[in-house]
Design a protein around this motif. Structure first.
Motif, PDB file in Angstrom:
ATOM      1  N   TRP A  37      -4.122 -10.069  14.534  1.00 42.63           N
ATOM      2  CA  TRP A  37      -3.313  -9.066  13.718  1.00 42.63           C
ATOM      3  C   TRP A  37      -4.160  -9.011  12.411  1.00 42.63           C
ATOM      4  CZ3 TRP A  37      -1.048  -9.877   9.329  1.00 42.63           C
ATOM      5  CH2 TRP A  37      -0.653 -11.594   8.963  1.00 42.63           C
ATOM      6  N   TYR A  38      -4.859 -10.109  12.018  1.00 40.28           N
ATOM      7  CA  TYR A  38      -5.585  -9.941  10.651  1.00 40.28           C
ATOM      8  C   TYR A  38      -6.638  -8.944  10.441  1.00 40.28           C
ATOM      9  CZ  TYR A  38      -3.360 -14.387   9.150  1.00 40.28           C
ATOM     10  OH  TYR A  38      -2.474 -15.458   9.029  1.00 40.28           O
ATOM     11  N   TYR A  39      -7.234  -8.393  11.469  1.00 38.14           N
ATOM     12  CA  TYR A  39      -8.064  -7.316  11.455  1.00 38.14           C
ATOM     13  C   TYR A  39      -7.530  -6.068  10.900  1.00 38.14           C
ATOM     14  CZ  TYR A  39     -11.191 -10.379  14.275  1.00 38.14           C
ATOM     15  OH  TYR A  39     -12.134 -11.270  14.657  1.00 38.14           O
ATOM     16  N   ALA A  40      -6.309  -5.761  10.972  1.00 38.33           N
ATOM     17  CA  ALA A  40      -5.655  -4.771  10.514  1.00 38.33           C
ATOM     18  C   ALA A  40      -5.400  -4.696   9.022  1.00 38.33           C
ATOM     19  CB  ALA A  40      -4.239  -4.578  11.169  1.00 38.33           C
ATOM     20  N   VAL A  41      -5.536  -6.030   8.385  1.00 35.37           N
ATOM     21  CA  VAL A  41      -5.098  -5.731   7.025  1.00 35.37           C
ATOM     22  C   VAL A  41      -6.197  -5.055   6.119  1.00 35.37           C
ATOM     23  CG1 VAL A  41      -4.674  -7.321   5.084  1.00 35.37           C
ATOM     24  CG2 VAL A  41      -3.687  -8.063   7.088  1.00 35.37           C
ATOM     25  N   PRO A  42      -7.488  -5.326   6.451  1.00 42.82           N
ATOM     26  CA  PRO A  42      -8.449  -4.748   5.566  1.00 42.82           C
ATOM     27  C   PRO A  42      -8.528  -3.068   5.966  1.00 42.82           C
ATOM     28  CG  PRO A  42      -9.400  -6.348   6.742  1.00 42.82           C
ATOM     29  CD  PRO A  42      -8.155  -6.304   7.163  1.00 42.82           C
ATOM     30  N   LEU A  43      -8.178  -2.711   7.181  1.00 42.96           N
ATOM     31  CA  LEU A  43      -7.968  -1.368   7.566  1.00 42.96           C
ATOM     32  C   LEU A  43      -6.936  -0.609   6.970  1.00 42.96           C
ATOM     33  CD1 LEU A  43      -9.174   0.851   9.729  1.00 42.96           C
ATOM     34  CD2 LEU A  43      -7.509  -0.067  11.257  1.00 42.96           C
ATOM     35  N   ILE A  44      -5.674  -1.139   6.895  1.00 43.21           N
ATOM     36  CA  ILE A  44      -4.784  -0.695   6.145  1.00 43.21           C
ATOM     37  C   ILE A  44      -4.863  -0.429   4.659  1.00 43.21           C
ATOM     38  CG2 ILE A  44      -2.270  -1.068   5.369  1.00 43.21           C
ATOM     39  CD1 ILE A  44      -1.770  -2.708   8.064  1.00 43.21           C
ATOM     40  N   CYS A  45      -5.779  -1.588   3.981  1.00 43.70           N
ATOM     41  CA  CYS A  45      -6.027  -1.327   2.642  1.00 43.70           C
ATOM     42  C   CYS A  45      -6.869  -0.222   2.217  1.00 43.70           C
ATOM     43  CB  CYS A  45      -6.685  -2.608   2.124  1.00 43.70           C
ATOM     44  SG  CYS A  45      -5.529  -4.083   1.843  1.00 43.70           S
ATOM     45  N   LEU A  46      -7.963   0.083   3.531  1.00 44.89           N
ATOM     46  CA  LEU A  46      -8.699   1.005   3.355  1.00 44.89           C
ATOM     47  C   LEU A  46      -8.105   2.522   3.483  1.00 44.89           C
ATOM     48  CD1 LEU A  46     -11.652   2.041   3.201  1.00 44.89           C
ATOM     49  CD2 LEU A  46     -12.059   1.791   5.502  1.00 44.89           C
ATOM     50  N   LEU A  47      -7.045   2.530   4.400  1.00 41.03           N
ATOM     51  CA  LEU A  47      -6.345   3.718   4.438  1.00 41.03           C
ATOM     52  C   LEU A  47      -5.602   3.888   3.332  1.00 41.03           C
ATOM     53  CD1 LEU A  47      -4.978   3.394   8.112  1.00 41.03           C
ATOM     54  CD2 LEU A  47      -6.923   4.998   7.395  1.00 41.03           C
ATOM     55  N   MET A  48      -4.985   3.170   2.451  1.00 35.45           N
ATOM     56  CA  MET A  48      -4.187   3.265   1.252  1.00 35.45           C
ATOM     57  C   MET A  48      -5.425   3.663   0.301  1.00 35.45           C
ATOM     58  SD  MET A  48      -1.012   2.726   1.466  1.00 35.45           S
ATOM     59  CE  MET A  48      -0.754   2.371   0.115  1.00 35.45           C
ATOM     60  N   ALA A  49      -6.365   3.209   0.256  1.00 39.86           N
ATOM     61  CA  ALA A  49      -7.617   3.800  -0.779  1.00 39.86           C
ATOM     62  C   ALA A  49      -8.055   5.062  -0.543  1.00 39.86           C
ATOM     63  CB  ALA A  49      -8.814   2.716  -0.773  1.00 39.86           C
ATOM     64  N   LEU A  50      -8.006   5.372   0.729  1.00 37.62           N
ATOM     65  CA  LEU A  50      -8.435   6.796   1.145  1.00 37.62           C
ATOM     66  C   LEU A  50      -7.483   7.968   0.937  1.00 37.62           C
ATOM     67  CD1 LEU A  50     -10.385   6.158   4.306  1.00 37.62           C
ATOM     68  CD2 LEU A  50     -11.554   6.702   2.121  1.00 37.62           C
ATOM     69  N   MET A  51      -6.309   7.372   0.941  1.00 39.15           N
ATOM     70  CA  MET A  51      -5.074   8.150   0.831  1.00 39.15           C
ATOM     71  C   MET A  51      -4.878   8.416  -0.675  1.00 39.15           C
ATOM     72  SD  MET A  51      -0.788   7.937   1.497  1.00 39.15           S
ATOM     73  CE  MET A  51      -0.668   6.440   0.291  1.00 39.15           C
ATOM     74  N   ARG A  52      -5.314   7.491  -1.671  1.00 40.94           N
ATOM     75  CA  ARG A  52      -5.357   7.514  -2.987  1.00 40.94           C
ATOM     76  C   ARG A  52      -6.169   8.634  -3.449  1.00 40.94           C
ATOM     77  NH1 ARG A  52      -0.909   7.359  -5.795  1.00 40.94           N
ATOM     78  NH2 ARG A  52       0.441   6.073  -4.716  1.00 40.94           N
ATOM     79  N   ARG A  53      -7.670   8.429  -2.850  1.00 40.92           N
ATOM     80  CA  ARG A  53      -8.835   9.358  -3.189  1.00 40.92           C
ATOM     81  C   ARG A  53      -8.214  10.715  -2.760  1.00 40.92           C
ATOM     82  NH1 ARG A  53     -15.217   8.718  -1.648  1.00 40.92           N
ATOM     83  NH2 ARG A  53     -15.469  10.654  -2.362  1.00 40.92           N
ATOM     84  N   TRP A  54      -7.667  10.890  -1.743  1.00 45.75           N
ATOM     85  CA  TRP A  54      -7.302  12.231  -1.441  1.00 45.75           C
ATOM     86  C   TRP A  54      -6.259  12.967  -2.315  1.00 45.75           C
ATOM     87  CZ3 TRP A  54      -2.398  13.778   0.499  1.00 45.75           C
ATOM     88  CH2 TRP A  54      -2.460  15.266   0.852  1.00 45.75           C
TER      89      TRP A  54
END
Length: 72
Positions: A37-54
């Motif tokens: 499940w640790y593989y999901a942590v960078p993915l979630i952070c990336l999604l948050m960053a992309l949402m902020r960019r949008w």
């Protein structure tokens, strides 16, 4: 503080957290002490960053439309 500045700061924060967690996941993977499940942590952070960019792009567009409307 301006909403655009806050959003930009949060965007950079989440991109930074993405890089840090990705490095940590790679190190833990090399050591062999990584759960799946640790593989999901960078993915979630990336999604948050992309949402902020949008949201940042949307705020820029809204501000430009507001400025154009006020000049008329």
């Amino acid at each position: 503080m301006d909403l655009m500045k806050v959003n930009k700061l949060q965007m950079y924060f989440w991109f930074g957290v993405t890089v840090i967690t990705l490095i940590m996941v790679i190190i833990l993977n090399v050591q062999g002490t990584l759960e799946t499940w640790y593989y999901a942590v960078p993915l979630i952070c990336l999604l948050m960053a992309l949402m902020r960019r949008w949201l940042y792009k949307r705020l820029q567009k809204s501000a430009a439309e507001r400025d154009a409307a006020s000049k008329k």
